[in-house]
Design a protein around this motif. Structure first.
Motif, short mmCIF file in Angstrom:
data_model
loop_
_atom_site.label_atom_id
_atom_site.label_comp_id
_atom_site.label_asym_id
_atom_site.label_seq_id
_atom_site.Cartn_x
_atom_site.Cartn_y
_atom_site.Cartn_z
N TRP A 69 0.81 -1.21 0.00
CA TRP A 69 0.00 0.00 0.00
C TRP A 69 0.85 1.26 0.00
CZ3 TRP A 69 -4.77 -0.81 -1.33
CH2 TRP A 69 -5.38 -2.02 -1.02
N LEU A 70 1.99 1.23 0.67
CA LEU A 70 2.88 2.40 0.70
C LEU A 70 4.17 2.15 -0.08
CD1 LEU A 70 2.51 3.55 4.44
CD2 LEU A 70 1.18 4.26 2.43
N GLY A 71 4.22 1.08 -0.82
CA GLY A 71 5.40 0.78 -1.62
C GLY A 71 6.46 0.03 -0.84
N THR A 72 7.61 -0.15 -1.46
CA THR A 72 8.76 -0.79 -0.81
C THR A 72 9.97 0.13 -0.94
OG1 THR A 72 9.46 -1.94 -2.83
CG2 THR A 72 7.90 -3.08 -1.40
N ASP A 73 10.98 -0.14 -0.12
CA ASP A 73 12.19 0.67 -0.18
C ASP A 73 13.19 0.07 -1.15
OD1 ASP A 73 13.27 -1.49 1.12
OD2 ASP A 73 13.59 -0.46 3.02
N GLY A 74 14.41 0.59 -1.13
CA GLY A 74 15.42 0.15 -2.08
C GLY A 74 15.90 -1.27 -1.87
N LEU A 75 15.54 -1.86 -0.73
CA LEU A 75 15.93 -3.24 -0.45
C LEU A 75 14.78 -4.22 -0.62
CD1 LEU A 75 18.13 -2.67 2.74
CD2 LEU A 75 18.90 -2.96 0.37
N GLY A 76 13.60 -3.71 -0.94
CA GLY A 76 12.43 -4.57 -1.10
C GLY A 76 11.61 -4.73 0.16
N ARG A 77 11.87 -3.93 1.19
CA ARG A 77 11.12 -4.02 2.44
C ARG A 77 9.81 -3.23 2.34
NH1 ARG A 77 15.85 -2.24 6.52
NH2 ARG A 77 15.66 -0.43 5.13
N ASP A 78 8.77 -3.78 2.88
CA ASP A 78 7.46 -3.13 2.88
C ASP A 78 7.51 -1.88 3.75
OD1 ASP A 78 4.67 -2.69 2.62
OD2 ASP A 78 4.35 -3.76 4.51
N ILE A 79 7.09 -0.72 3.21
CA ILE A 79 7.16 0.54 3.95
C ILE A 79 6.24 0.52 5.17
CG2 ILE A 79 6.78 3.03 3.84
CD1 ILE A 79 9.23 2.14 2.33
N VAL A 80 5.07 -0.09 5.03
CA VAL A 80 4.16 -0.19 6.18
C VAL A 80 4.85 -0.92 7.33
CG1 VAL A 80 2.00 -1.18 7.02
CG2 VAL A 80 2.07 -0.09 4.77
N SER A 81 5.52 -1.99 7.02
CA SER A 81 6.19 -2.78 8.06
C SER A 81 7.36 -2.01 8.67
CB SER A 81 6.69 -4.10 7.47
OG SER A 81 5.62 -4.87 6.96
N THR A 82 8.12 -1.29 7.85
CA THR A 82 9.25 -0.53 8.40
C THR A 82 8.76 0.59 9.32
OG1 THR A 82 9.29 0.94 6.46
CG2 THR A 82 10.70 -1.01 6.40
N ILE A 83 7.61 1.18 9.01
CA ILE A 83 7.05 2.22 9.88
C ILE A 83 6.63 1.63 11.22
CG2 ILE A 83 5.10 3.79 10.19
CD1 ILE A 83 5.22 4.40 7.22
N LEU A 84 5.95 0.48 11.18
CA LEU A 84 5.47 -0.15 12.41
C LEU A 84 6.64 -0.56 13.30
CD1 LEU A 84 2.56 -2.38 11.04
CD2 LEU A 84 2.41 -0.17 12.19
N TYR A 85 7.66 -1.16 12.72
CA TYR A 85 8.81 -1.58 13.52
C TYR A 85 9.66 -0.38 13.94
CZ TYR A 85 8.30 -6.64 13.12
OH TYR A 85 7.86 -7.93 13.26
N GLY A 86 9.73 0.64 13.09
CA GLY A 86 10.47 1.85 13.46
C GLY A 86 9.84 2.58 14.63
N LEU A 87 8.51 2.54 14.71
CA LEU A 87 7.82 3.16 15.84
C LEU A 87 8.25 2.53 17.15
CD1 LEU A 87 4.11 3.63 14.67
CD2 LEU A 87 5.67 5.41 15.47
N ARG A 88 8.43 1.24 17.17
CA ARG A 88 8.81 0.54 18.40
C ARG A 88 10.14 1.08 18.93
NH1 ARG A 88 6.40 -4.43 19.36
NH2 ARG A 88 8.33 -5.31 20.18
N ILE A 89 11.11 1.21 18.04
CA ILE A 89 12.43 1.69 18.47
C ILE A 89 12.37 3.15 18.90
CG2 ILE A 89 14.81 2.03 17.78
CD1 ILE A 89 14.02 -0.87 18.08
N SER A 90 11.68 3.98 18.12
CA SER A 90 11.60 5.40 18.45
C SER A 90 10.94 5.63 19.80
CB SER A 90 10.83 6.15 17.35
OG SER A 90 11.53 6.12 16.13
N LEU A 91 9.83 4.94 20.05
CA LEU A 91 9.13 5.09 21.32
C LEU A 91 9.93 4.51 22.48
CD1 LEU A 91 5.45 4.30 20.25
CD2 LEU A 91 6.35 6.50 21.04
#
Length: 291
Positions: A69-91
């Motif tokens: 839904w939000l595309g993938t990055d340069g490595l083929g990772r799902d952007i939705v998934s990277t946002i969800l996992y990135g939130l965990r680290i940031s918080l």
């Protein structure tokens, strides 16, 4: 990353936006906690990454029928998934660092006010020196000295934030120390540690509590800035800031989604925290309602 834009936006938002901000912040926290369950993939598990689907545009259907839904990055990772996992680290980084900084700063402020003399002078000169320097400069010096790692990032943010709590708490503690109830406590010859922990600190901590939500937003912004500069969390545990940085190199090729959507998620998180923090401050400090 500066929060000036967030502060300006907060002042212009209508009062009814506060419940929306609380709901948004609650949503951020819930999806961060549930990321391993609701994320379509673990973007940091090499076995789940499909390199042949790298840089897919938003709405692209993958080989297994899943829509990015939000595309993938340069490595083929799902952007939705990277946002969800990135939130965990940031918080995680921001909550832990802000909590520890509050404890250290409140303790230092109360001790400085209670003992006075050279203790007060030493603590407050350190506070003055730190607050006179730009926040990002202090954080960069700390990171360069300590090295990379999540624990080092947390320590760097603590070093940046504790002085603010110390100054605010000391000002309140000085007024408390001169009150008559403490004279009565001293007559009873109670231990100084008990006087500090049971009497001075509980009556001096309220202003520091109002700072916590605001400093939490600052911590997230600072961590994102350091990660964007490549000095933040490790590459195997990326936050929203490092996710934005990872897509920065693709902007000139038109692959805007790699940085845009994580950046919007980061902006929304900081804005929600600042709005909720201002609401908390106005409730704990009625004088701020007239500002």
């Amino acid at each position: 990353m500066s929060t000036d834009f967030i502060e300006t936006l907060r002042r212009r938002m209508p009062t009814g936006s506060i419940p929306i901000s609380k709901a948004l912040l609650g949503t951020y926290i819930l999806i961060a906690l549930a990321a391993p369950i609701i994320a379509p993939q673990n973007p940091y598990d090499l076995l789940q990454i499909r390199g042949w689907e790298a840089s897919a545009a938003p709405g692209t259907m993958g080989g297994d029928g899943y829509i990015y839904w939000l595309g993938t990055d340069g490595l083929g990772r799902d952007i939705v998934s990277t946002i969800l996992y990135g939130l965990r680290i940031s918080l995680l980084v921001s909550i832990v660092s802000t909590a520890i900084a509050a404890v250290v700063g409140v303790t230092a402020g109360v001790v400085a006010a209670y003992f006075g003399g050279w203790v007060d002078a030493l603590v407050m000169r350190i506070v003055d020196l730190q607050l006179s320097l730009p926040t990002i400069l202090v954080a960069l010096i700390a990171i360069v000295t300590l090295g990379p790692g999540i624990d080092r990032i947390i320590l760097a943010i603590i070093i940046v934030q504790w002085a603010t709590y110390a100054r605010v708490t000391r000002a309140v503690a000085l007024s408390e120390i001169g009150k008559s109830y403490l004279d009565a406590v001293r007559i009873l010859r109670l231990p100084e540690r008990r006087i500090l922990l049971r009497h001075v600190m509980p009556n001096s901590i309220a202003p520091a509590l109002t700072l916590i939500p605001i400093e939490l937003g600052h911590a997230i912004a600072l961590e994102a800035t350091l990660s964007f500069l490549g000095l933040g969390v490790p590459i195997d545990k990326p936050s929203l800031g490092s996710t934005v940085a990872a897509g920065f190199q693709y902007l000139m090729t038109g692959q805007y989604w790699i940085s845009l959507f994580p950046g919007l998620a980061l902006l929304g998180l900081i804005a929600a925290i600042n709005f909720v923090g201002e609401d908390t401050r106005s409730k704990l400090d009625p004088r701020s309602r007239s500002l």
